[in-house]
Design a protein around this motif. Structure first.
Motif, short mmCIF file in Angstrom:
data_model
loop_
_atom_site.label_atom_id
_atom_site.label_comp_id
_atom_site.label_asym_id
_atom_site.label_seq_id
_atom_site.Cartn_x
_atom_site.Cartn_y
_atom_site.Cartn_z
N TRP A 1 0.85 -1.21 0.01
CA TRP A 1 -0.15 0.08 -0.09
C TRP A 1 1.01 1.22 0.02
N SER A 2 0.69 2.31 -0.80
CA SER A 2 1.25 3.44 -0.76
C SER A 2 1.20 4.25 0.28
N ASP A 3 0.29 3.94 1.23
CA ASP A 3 0.12 4.95 2.48
C ASP A 3 1.57 4.74 3.27
N TRP A 4 1.88 5.95 3.63
CA TRP A 4 3.14 6.20 4.53
C TRP A 4 3.12 5.45 5.86
N LYS A 5 1.90 5.62 6.44
CA LYS A 5 1.91 4.91 7.72
C LYS A 5 2.00 3.54 7.85
N THR A 6 1.47 2.88 6.73
CA THR A 6 1.52 1.41 6.79
C THR A 6 2.96 1.07 6.34
N ARG A 7 3.56 1.59 5.41
CA ARG A 7 4.81 1.53 5.12
C ARG A 7 5.92 1.53 6.42
N ILE A 8 5.48 2.44 7.03
CA ILE A 8 6.62 2.78 8.36
C ILE A 8 6.14 1.54 9.25
N TRP A 9 4.99 1.23 9.76
CA TRP A 9 4.40 0.45 10.38
C TRP A 9 5.12 -1.11 10.12
N TYR A 10 5.12 -1.51 8.92
CA TYR A 10 5.66 -2.60 8.35
C TYR A 10 7.20 -2.58 8.34
N GLY A 11 7.79 -1.38 8.07
CA GLY A 11 9.26 -1.16 8.27
C GLY A 11 9.48 -1.40 9.63
N ALA A 12 8.97 -1.01 10.70
CA ALA A 12 9.06 -1.18 12.07
C ALA A 12 9.34 -2.72 12.33
N LEU A 13 8.19 -3.54 11.72
CA LEU A 13 8.21 -4.87 12.25
C LEU A 13 9.32 -5.53 11.38
N GLN A 14 9.77 -4.88 10.23
CA GLN A 14 10.80 -5.84 9.59
C GLN A 14 12.30 -5.51 10.20
N SER A 15 12.21 -4.26 10.90
CA SER A 15 13.58 -4.09 11.72
C SER A 15 13.40 -4.44 13.08
N ASP A 16 12.34 -5.33 13.50
CA ASP A 16 12.20 -5.65 14.87
C ASP A 16 11.69 -4.72 15.93
N GLN A 17 10.98 -3.91 15.63
CA GLN A 17 10.81 -2.72 16.54
C GLN A 17 9.23 -2.60 16.70
N ASP A 18 8.90 -1.97 17.86
CA ASP A 18 7.43 -1.69 18.12
C ASP A 18 7.15 -0.35 17.35
N PRO A 19 6.25 -0.50 16.27
CA PRO A 19 5.73 0.43 15.55
C PRO A 19 5.20 1.63 16.55
N ASN A 20 4.71 1.52 17.49
CA ASN A 20 4.16 2.57 18.51
C ASN A 20 5.27 3.06 19.21
N ASN A 21 6.50 2.70 19.29
CA ASN A 21 7.70 3.23 19.99
C ASN A 21 8.95 3.00 19.16
N ILE A 22 9.29 3.58 17.94
CA ILE A 22 10.44 3.21 17.37
C ILE A 22 11.66 4.01 17.75
N GLY A 23 12.60 3.19 18.18
CA GLY A 23 13.77 3.76 18.83
C GLY A 23 14.74 3.85 17.48
N ASP A 24 15.04 3.00 16.28
CA ASP A 24 15.82 3.36 15.30
C ASP A 24 15.17 3.89 14.11
N MET A 25 14.90 5.06 13.49
CA MET A 25 14.12 5.33 12.53
C MET A 25 14.78 4.93 11.03
N ASP A 26 16.31 4.92 11.26
CA ASP A 26 17.39 5.02 10.16
C ASP A 26 16.84 3.34 9.78
N ALA A 27 16.78 2.55 10.63
CA ALA A 27 16.55 1.04 10.33
C ALA A 27 15.41 0.77 9.77
N VAL A 28 14.04 1.60 10.13
CA VAL A 28 13.02 1.54 9.29
C VAL A 28 13.11 2.05 8.19
#
Lengths: 288, 381
Positions: free
Chosen positions: B200-227
């Motif tokens: 989905w082209s939606d930026w929120k979904t992309r970032i949510w899944y980017g957080a999951l793919q970098s083993d982070q909590d999407p509601n508390n992202i510590g390493d945004m570069d990894a996302v």
């Protein structure tokens, strides 16, 4: 009517047109200019004022420059293809002596009766993995499995050419149709071959139409956002997509306004150069 | 100062003799003339008193048909108030239209919660519902209401209506259930499927899944570069970022792509059509809810009565079956149909504890920067 009245008469006669242009073009553009100096706050609401942040971003970030240059490149390629592909049917219609010439012209504008979005999406059914072309290729054994043809720059250009070709054909046709046939006969009677007559007489005389069609195709292609959205991949954004994204997705109307003005100025400059070299009258003639 | 207050002040000044009758009528006349050009106070006044119609905007299709049949027509029959049924292509497009309108022009809308609810609140477009006028609200899952109440100080500007998930849809001809379970969200950055991945082209979904793919909590992202790196990896493998449910279904059905995020209801529709498409909510997968939102400036009583119609179990269940998303009705209080109980994302407990939702405060606080950066990353930066 007194002298003052006579002097005012042209302005009175022009006033409906001037008012229309002012309200529908000048005023909205002024609003956009004012908006471009505002700021978007964290809540999405605007902060009125005179801030240069949006302009610094637009001119300072190479992202916008690169996308703009990419947009102009795609528009130029599209225009070139339209010219190459559009000249032949325009020539055939113009030189045709058939009594069904009107029908041919009607066929030319027939695609406009179908929504632009539907026409663009139709390419998915033609070029898709299970589309018509792949079905034929796989069915004939030419390829073992469907070829990936969609969602790249080539399909964006294809979609744009499909959309814009009638504009080019119509303009070239008007130019060709206006050529005095006696000039062609004179050329042939002076010993020129058909090819020479085309190169030395027909082509030069049709250049204004080609230029008018080129201008329309270029400006319309550079301002589109639907085609890359439907037929492009992740990287095939054009400048209008950034405007759409800023205004609709990010709710950043001030930044969207600044981007709109940049596109308006760039395309306006192209139109001014064209007007200087060729004159806008040619386009008016094409649309009767 | 709003228009109502302005009008009341003018009336007050007239009554105290500060403004002549002529001046008073002149000002009202000028206001009416302004209304003719760009709307004005008296239009909203008239609408608030005796509205002849209320406007509802939604996603169209079977959902609108269900609303029309089960809610709008009975409502009009009972109240005499017509429901004008409009549609929009997306929440972003709708909010842009609302912002360009006058208060009262748009009334109710079927919107995505919680993120959009907070956005409307930030833009001061929320209203305040009188819950006494919506008795069916008592049947709605409390957890869905609470997140809205948290944003608008304990009050509601919308009623929760349905919920669903954005999980991973995959073509079983090419990806097995076991492989899907093993890889989870990381299958979307698996180079083995280059050119056959969608998103989905939606930026929120992309970032949510980017957080999951970098083993982070999407509601508390510590390493945004990894996302961002995960999003770039996904971008380089993706054939197409889709922009609508119809496009999602087309890409999967035509086998242009084998795996993508997908909306649970749309994937269920594909499965019902006979396509062998699997659906998995990976650990940390994204849940969301939709609501019927009432915009500021709307005739409240008329809207509240319509909301009550829309929350009738018969209506909510019909809509749920039409769009394949479970209704917001609490299964502990309302007997739901077997079809609803079989829908993906349905929670029989009614607590929704197994779903993860956007933390509105966290995401809205980062919206400006993340949306802007995502625009660049998507285009190859």
């Amino acid at each position: 009517m007194g002298e003052t009245g006579a002097a005012a008469r042209p302005w009175i006669l022009l006033s409906p047109a001037l008012a229309t242009v002012a309200f529908l073009l000048v005023v909205p553009v002024l609003f956009i200019i004012v908006y471009s100096f505002w700021l978007r706050t964290a809540t999405g609401a605007e902060l009125p004022g005179f801030h240069l942040d949006n302009w610094q971003l637009v001119f300072g970030d190479p992202f916008y420059r690169d996308i703009l240059l990419g947009t102009l490149r795609i528009a130029a390629i599209t225009t070139l293809f339209c010219a190459l592909l559009g000249y032949v049917p325009a020539y055939v219609i113009a030189m045709s002596t058939t009594r069904h010439k009107t029908l041919l012209l009607l066929l030319l504008i027939l695609p406009f009766w179908i929504s632009y979005i539907i026409r663009t999406m139709s390419w998915i059914n033609i070029l898709g993995s299970s589309g018509a072309l792949n079905t034929v290729l796989v069915g004939l054994g030419i390829v073992p499995e469907p070829v990936q043809m969609l969602y790249n720059e080539a399909t964006v250009i294809l979609g744009l050419v499909h959309f814009l070709l009638p504009f080019m054909v119509l303009n070239v046709y008007v130019s060709l149709d206006a050529i005095d046939r006696n000039l062609l006969d004179a050329s042939r009677s002076l010993g020129a071959s058909s090819l020479q007559t085309f190169r030395e007489v027909t082509l030069p005389l049709s250049l204004p139409g080609l230029a008018a069609g080129g201008l329309l195709c270029f400006v319309l292609a550079a301002g589109t956002y639907i085609t890359p959205l439907v037929l492009g991949g992740p990287r095939q954004a054009m400048f209008a997509n950034l405007v759409f994204e800023a205004v609709i997705t990010q709710l950043n109307w001030p930044l969207g306004s600044a981007l709109s003005i940049v596109l308006l100025v760039v395309l306006g400059a192209v139109v001014m150069v064209y007007n200087r070299l060729v004159g806008l009258g040619q386009i008016a003639r094409s649309f009767g | 100062m709003d228009n109502t207050r302005r009008y009341e002040r003018l009336l007050d000044r007239y009554r105290h003799g500060d403004v002549s009758r002529r001046a008073m009528l002149g000002l009202i006349g000028a206001s009416a003339a302004a209304y003719g050009v760009m709307g004005g106070p008296f239009r909203n006044f008239a609408r608030a008193a005796t509205p002849e119609q209320v406007r509802f905007d939604g996603w169209g299709g079977v959902v609108s048909e269900a609303f029309r049949q089960h809610a709008f027509d009975p409502y009009t029959k009972k109240t005499g108030i017509a429901v004008v049924d409009g549609t929009f292509g997306g929440a972003d497009e709708y909010i842009a239209r609302v912002r360009a309108s006058q208060p009262g022009e748009f009334n109710l809308a079927h919107l995505s919660g919680v993120f959009d609810y907070a956005r409307y609140h930030g833009l001061e477009l929320t209203s305040e519902l009188n819950e006494d006028n919506i008795p069916n609200l008592a049947n709605v899952i409390p957890a869905l209401q609470d997140v809205f109440r948290g944003i608008t100080g304990g009050k509601l500007s919308a009623v929760p209506y349905d919920y669903g998930t954005t999980g991973i849809a995959y073509n079983r001809k090419h990806i097995s259930d076991d492989e899907m379970k093993e890889k989870g969200a990381k299958i979307l950055i698996d180079a083995a499927y280059k050119g056959k991945i969608g998103g989905w082209s939606d930026w929120k979904t992309r970032i949510w899944y980017g957080a999951l793919q970098s083993d982070q909590d999407p509601n508390n992202i510590g390493d945004m570069d990894a996302v961002w790196d995960a999003i770039r990896a996904n971008r380089d493998l993706v054939l197409k970022y889709w922009g609508s449910g119809a496009e999602l279904m087309s890409l999967l059905a035509e086998e242009e792509i084998y795996v993508t995020e997908g909306w649970s209801g749309r994937i269920k529709a594909l499965q019902d059509q006979g396509h062998d498409i699997g659906y998995l909510d990976p650990p940390g997968g994204l849940g969301w809810q939709e609501c019927i939102f009432v915009l500021k400036g709307s005739p409240m009583e008329a809207c509240e009565e319509l909301l009550n119609f829309m929350l009738e179990p018969e209506v909510a269940i019909a809509v749920a079956e039409g769009q394949n998303y479970p209704p917001a009705l609490d299964p502990a209080k309302v007997e739901l149909s077997d079809k609803v109980k079989a829908l993906p994302a349905f929670d029989p407990s009614g607590t929704l504890e197994g779903l993860n939702f956007f933390n509105a405060e966290y995401w809205n606080g980062n919206e400006e920067e993340w949306a802007r950066v995502y625009s660049r990353v998507e285009r190859g930066y």
